[in-house]
Design a protein around this motif. Sequence first.
Motif, PDB file in Angstrom:
ATOM      1  N   LEU A  16       0.822  -1.205   0.000  1.00 50.10           N
ATOM      2  CA  LEU A  16       0.000   0.000   0.000  1.00 50.10           C
ATOM      3  C   LEU A  16       0.860   1.261   0.000  1.00 50.10           C
ATOM      4  O   LEU A  16       0.632   2.179  -0.789  1.00 50.10           O
ATOM      5  CB  LEU A  16      -0.939  -0.004   1.209  1.00 50.10           C
ATOM      6  CG  LEU A  16      -1.842   1.217   1.330  1.00 50.10           C
ATOM      7  CD1 LEU A  16      -2.777   1.331   0.137  1.00 50.10           C
ATOM      8  CD2 LEU A  16      -2.628   1.144   2.627  1.00 50.10           C
ATOM      9  N   THR A  17       1.870   1.295   0.850  1.00 52.72           N
ATOM     10  CA  THR A  17       2.730   2.467   0.940  1.00 52.72           C
ATOM     11  C   THR A  17       3.417   2.750  -0.392  1.00 52.72           C
ATOM     12  O   THR A  17       3.371   3.879  -0.903  1.00 52.72           O
ATOM     13  CB  THR A  17       3.780   2.276   2.054  1.00 52.72           C
ATOM     14  OG1 THR A  17       3.101   2.063   3.290  1.00 52.72           O
ATOM     15  CG2 THR A  17       4.691   3.484   2.166  1.00 52.72           C
ATOM     16  N   TRP A  18       4.053   1.735  -0.954  1.00 55.01           N
ATOM     17  CA  TRP A  18       4.780   1.937  -2.212  1.00 55.01           C
ATOM     18  C   TRP A  18       3.843   2.256  -3.377  1.00 55.01           C
ATOM     19  O   TRP A  18       4.128   3.125  -4.201  1.00 55.01           O
ATOM     20  CB  TRP A  18       5.638   0.711  -2.545  1.00 55.01           C
ATOM     21  CG  TRP A  18       6.939   0.771  -1.838  1.00 55.01           C
ATOM     22  CD1 TRP A  18       7.286   0.123  -0.691  1.00 55.01           C
ATOM     23  CD2 TRP A  18       8.072   1.564  -2.202  1.00 55.01           C
ATOM     24  NE1 TRP A  18       8.562   0.452  -0.321  1.00 55.01           N
ATOM     25  CE2 TRP A  18       9.072   1.338  -1.235  1.00 55.01           C
ATOM     26  CE3 TRP A  18       8.340   2.442  -3.236  1.00 55.01           C
ATOM     27  CZ2 TRP A  18      10.313   1.959  -1.292  1.00 55.01           C
ATOM     28  CZ3 TRP A  18       9.578   3.056  -3.288  1.00 55.01           C
ATOM     29  CH2 TRP A  18      10.545   2.802  -2.323  1.00 55.01           C
ATOM     30  N   SER A  19       2.713   1.545  -3.447  1.00 53.28           N
ATOM     31  CA  SER A  19       1.818   1.794  -4.572  1.00 53.28           C
ATOM     32  C   SER A  19       1.221   3.197  -4.504  1.00 53.28           C
ATOM     33  O   SER A  19       1.099   3.868  -5.532  1.00 53.28           O
ATOM     34  CB  SER A  19       0.725   0.726  -4.659  1.00 53.28           C
ATOM     35  OG  SER A  19      -0.032   0.666  -3.479  1.00 53.28           O
ATOM     36  N   VAL A  20       0.868   3.669  -3.313  1.00 53.02           N
ATOM     37  CA  VAL A  20       0.325   5.027  -3.193  1.00 53.02           C
ATOM     38  C   VAL A  20       1.395   6.063  -3.527  1.00 53.02           C
ATOM     39  O   VAL A  20       1.130   7.039  -4.248  1.00 53.02           O
ATOM     40  CB  VAL A  20      -0.288   5.265  -1.794  1.00 53.02           C
ATOM     41  CG1 VAL A  20      -0.595   6.733  -1.569  1.00 53.02           C
ATOM     42  CG2 VAL A  20      -1.550   4.424  -1.626  1.00 53.02           C
ATOM     43  N   MET A  21       2.618   5.864  -3.026  1.00 53.27           N
ATOM     44  CA  MET A  21       3.701   6.817  -3.336  1.00 53.27           C
ATOM     45  C   MET A  21       3.974   6.861  -4.837  1.00 53.27           C
ATOM     46  O   MET A  21       4.100   7.953  -5.417  1.00 53.27           O
ATOM     47  CB  MET A  21       4.977   6.441  -2.573  1.00 53.27           C
ATOM     48  CG  MET A  21       4.910   6.752  -1.103  1.00 53.27           C
ATOM     49  SD  MET A  21       6.397   6.460  -0.102  1.00 53.27           S
ATOM     50  CE  MET A  21       7.490   5.513  -1.086  1.00 53.27           C
ATOM     51  N   LEU A  22       4.060   5.703  -5.471  1.00 55.24           N
ATOM     52  CA  LEU A  22       4.312   5.662  -6.917  1.00 55.24           C
ATOM     53  C   LEU A  22       3.125   6.227  -7.696  1.00 55.24           C
ATOM     54  O   LEU A  22       3.322   6.923  -8.706  1.00 55.24           O
ATOM     55  CB  LEU A  22       4.616   4.229  -7.360  1.00 55.24           C
ATOM     56  CG  LEU A  22       5.953   3.666  -6.902  1.00 55.24           C
ATOM     57  CD1 LEU A  22       6.045   2.175  -7.220  1.00 55.24           C
ATOM     58  CD2 LEU A  22       7.110   4.421  -7.542  1.00 55.24           C
ATOM     59  N   LEU A  23       1.903   5.946  -7.230  1.00 50.99           N
ATOM     60  CA  LEU A  23       0.715   6.476  -7.895  1.00 50.99           C
ATOM     61  C   LEU A  23       0.699   8.000  -7.848  1.00 50.99           C
ATOM     62  O   LEU A  23       0.450   8.655  -8.862  1.00 50.99           O
ATOM     63  CB  LEU A  23      -0.555   5.904  -7.264  1.00 50.99           C
ATOM     64  CG  LEU A  23      -1.884   6.461  -7.789  1.00 50.99           C
ATOM     65  CD1 LEU A  23      -2.027   6.234  -9.287  1.00 50.99           C
ATOM     66  CD2 LEU A  23      -3.043   5.842  -7.025  1.00 50.99           C
ATOM     67  N   VAL A  24       0.975   8.569  -6.698  1.00 47.86           N
ATOM     68  CA  VAL A  24       0.986  10.032  -6.576  1.00 47.86           C
ATOM     69  C   VAL A  24       2.064  10.631  -7.477  1.00 47.86           C
ATOM     70  O   VAL A  24       1.825  11.612  -8.192  1.00 47.86           O
ATOM     71  CB  VAL A  24       1.183  10.454  -5.096  1.00 47.86           C
ATOM     72  CG1 VAL A  24       1.506  11.927  -4.974  1.00 47.86           C
ATOM     73  CG2 VAL A  24      -0.051  10.101  -4.278  1.00 47.86           C
ATOM     74  N   ALA A  25       3.245  10.019  -7.478  1.00 49.01           N
ATOM     75  CA  ALA A  25       4.333  10.528  -8.317  1.00 49.01           C
ATOM     76  C   ALA A  25       3.967  10.421  -9.798  1.00 49.01           C
ATOM     77  O   ALA A  25       4.134  11.387 -10.562  1.00 49.01           O
ATOM     78  CB  ALA A  25       5.626   9.762  -8.025  1.00 49.01           C
ATOM     79  N   TYR A  26       3.461   9.257 -10.216  1.00 46.90           N
ATOM     80  CA  TYR A  26       3.161   9.072 -11.637  1.00 46.90           C
ATOM     81  C   TYR A  26       1.964   9.927 -12.072  1.00 46.90           C
ATOM     82  O   TYR A  26       1.987  10.525 -13.157  1.00 46.90           O
ATOM     83  CB  TYR A  26       2.923   7.601 -11.972  1.00 46.90           C
ATOM     84  CG  TYR A  26       2.938   7.383 -13.453  1.00 46.90           C
ATOM     85  CD1 TYR A  26       4.142   7.375 -14.149  1.00 46.90           C
ATOM     86  CD2 TYR A  26       1.767   7.271 -14.183  1.00 46.90           C
ATOM     87  CE1 TYR A  26       4.171   7.239 -15.529  1.00 46.90           C
ATOM     88  CE2 TYR A  26       1.786   7.132 -15.557  1.00 46.90           C
ATOM     89  CZ  TYR A  26       2.992   7.115 -16.222  1.00 46.90           C
ATOM     90  OH  TYR A  26       3.021   6.983 -17.580  1.00 46.90           O
ATOM     91  N   ALA A  27       0.932  10.007 -11.235  1.00 51.55           N
ATOM     92  CA  ALA A  27      -0.223  10.849 -11.574  1.00 51.55           C
ATOM     93  C   ALA A  27       0.206  12.309 -11.699  1.00 51.55           C
ATOM     94  O   ALA A  27      -0.311  13.044 -12.555  1.00 51.55           O
ATOM     95  CB  ALA A  27      -1.325  10.691 -10.527  1.00 51.55           C
TER      96      ALA A  27
END
Length: 180
Positions: A16-27
């Motif tokens: 969850l932590t990594w996917s949310v961080m990567l999602l925010v960065a990529y979005a």
Amino acid sequence: MSDTIPRKPPPSRVRLTWSVMLLVAYASIVLLATMWPTPIDRGWSGAIDDLLDIAHRNGLPWWFGYRKLEFGANIAMFVPLGFLIGMALPRRAVWATLVIVPAFSIGIEALQGALLAERFASPLDVVANTMGGWIGFAALGVVRGAITSRDERLIARAIWDHEARRRASAEGLRMRAGVR
């Protein structure tokens, strides 16, 4: 040995932590590229034409031109987004990715049409973005399936090893006690 059933370990927050961080960065990158006041390919048309000419001379069909390249780039841009949205959602809500991706794309296109004089909203972009996001979501399904299969094999192997050690230990105790 106790007859109590072992408690399930608490869920890991790493995914969850990594996917949310990567999602925010990529979005953020997607929003920067799509909400830039001028088209991001401005000033690159000569280089893009040269690249397409080289690709055509080396086997790319002649019908594949700039519009197809742009459509493909929109698909490619949204593949990671669909994957990461699905990763950030809990399994029971992962289907929402199928709605979030087109909604995000429609929002981008609406903002481009309303706020950016040099950009224009395109229903074709929504189609390409949605396709890309759904491809990313499908890839997530494949990855999750592979991980689940691997985990099931590892767990089965660990149980088998534990049972084999337990049987060997019991056999060793019986042999030391002289019981056959």
